[in-house]
Structures are given as C-alpha cells and as structure tokens.
Design an enzyme around this catalytic site. Structure first.
Site, mmCIF file in Angstrom:
data_model
loop_
_atom_site.group_PDB
_atom_site.id
_atom_site.type_symbol
_atom_site.label_atom_id
_atom_site.label_comp_id
_atom_site.label_asym_id
_atom_site.label_seq_id
_atom_site.Cartn_x
_atom_site.Cartn_y
_atom_site.Cartn_z
ATOM 1 N N HIS A 1 61.724 72.384 44.880
ATOM 2 C CA HIS A 1 62.598 71.720 45.849
ATOM 3 C C HIS A 1 62.005 70.371 46.257
ATOM 4 O O HIS A 1 62.704 69.355 46.293
ATOM 5 C CB HIS A 1 62.784 72.643 47.057
ATOM 6 C CG HIS A 1 63.840 72.211 47.996
ATOM 7 N ND1 HIS A 1 63.567 71.839 49.287
ATOM 8 C CD2 HIS A 1 65.185 72.090 47.838
ATOM 9 C CE1 HIS A 1 64.700 71.514 49.890
ATOM 10 N NE2 HIS A 1 65.697 71.658 49.036
ATOM 11 N N ASP A 2 60.695 70.341 46.527
ATOM 12 C CA ASP A 2 60.013 69.080 46.837
ATOM 13 C C ASP A 2 60.140 68.093 45.677
ATOM 14 O O ASP A 2 60.378 66.900 45.887
ATOM 15 C CB ASP A 2 58.524 69.312 47.119
ATOM 16 C CG ASP A 2 58.253 69.923 48.476
ATOM 17 O OD1 ASP A 2 59.165 69.981 49.319
ATOM 18 O OD2 ASP A 2 57.098 70.348 48.693
#
Length: 150
Positions: free
Chosen positions: A92-93
């Site tokens: 996600h990052d």
C-alpha cells in the site's frame, strides 16, 4: 591559432553535451514504468505476487527508480492481534508513494485502497472460524482507516 582553438573548444563542448545528454537518457526511467506500477498495484493475487517478487529483487528494477520505502502500517500495529498485515501495508505504501511521485495519486487512490483491502482479506483467508471473523473485522477497520485518512 585562435580559429583552431575555437574549433577545438567547440568540438569539445559538443562532445561534452552529447555525453551528458546520453547519460541523462540512460538515467531516465523506462517508458513502461507507469504500466509496471499499474501492474503491481491491482487488486488481484497475481498483482500482489508480482510485486512481492519484484520487492525481493529490487536491484533488478533499479532503472525504474521506484520508491520501495515503507513505514508498514504507519501508526497502527503491523501485526494486529497476530495477523500479519505488514506486507500488505508495505505494498500500500509502495502504491501511495509512487503514484504521488508520478503526480497521479488522486486518480489511483481508490484502487490502491481496494488492493490493500483485498491483500488483507487474502491474509484472513488463511484462518477459519472465529479467528477468521476477527481478522476480517480488523482488515475492514484498516481499510476504512486508509480510505478515510490515507
């Protein structure tokens, strides 16, 4: 004498410009970087698996200049109640940081958040009974948090 010196300096300057331009072109990210980024940030398990393989061999992708940095699940636990969410948070990052760098974050945020939730649900699918129910609830809470605050 001055003409020869001027000619030599002009030729040297042209050669230097050519070398610098060639080096700059060589340092530029490959043209398919947006497609690779999109491929690695879809909701499917195959997208997650491709990203995981690339993350394990980042040097092979160094020409793309991706931002692989992560703080995992930020200020939330990386493994809440023992559920291993850290890798999902790292992907996600990856999506957030690289789409922000590309200036295309707003157009992709919803999909990135959905991919995050699908990744978390795949983690939860490895459990059964009440443990799975607890994991699914935790995954939903993490998803709602990034959807609202991410």
């Amino acid at each position: 004498m001055h003409r020869r010196l001027a000619t030599a300096l002009s030729a040297s300057a042209l050669a230097l410009v050519t070398v610098v331009a060639t080096a700059a072109a060589a340092d530029a990210a490959p043209a398919d970087k947006p497609q690779v980024l999109a491929d690695w940030t879809q909701t499917s398990a195959s997208s997650y698996n491709a990203w995981t393989a690339a993350r394990a061999n980042q040097t092979a992708w160094s020409a793309y200049a991706f931002d692989w940095s992560t703080d995992y699940c930020s200020s939330s636990p990386d493994n809440p109640f023992g559920f291993p969410f850290a890798a999902s948070c790292a992907r996600h990052d990856f999506g957030y940081r690289n789409y922000k760098a590309a200036g295309a974050f707003d157009a992709n945020k919803s999909r990135l958040d959905s991919a995050f939730y699908e990744d978390l649900k795949r983690v939860c699918a490895t459990y059964s009974g009440g443990t799975k129910t607890s994991c699914d609830g935790t995954a939903w809470t993490y998803y709602q948090a990034v959807k609202a605050f991410g």
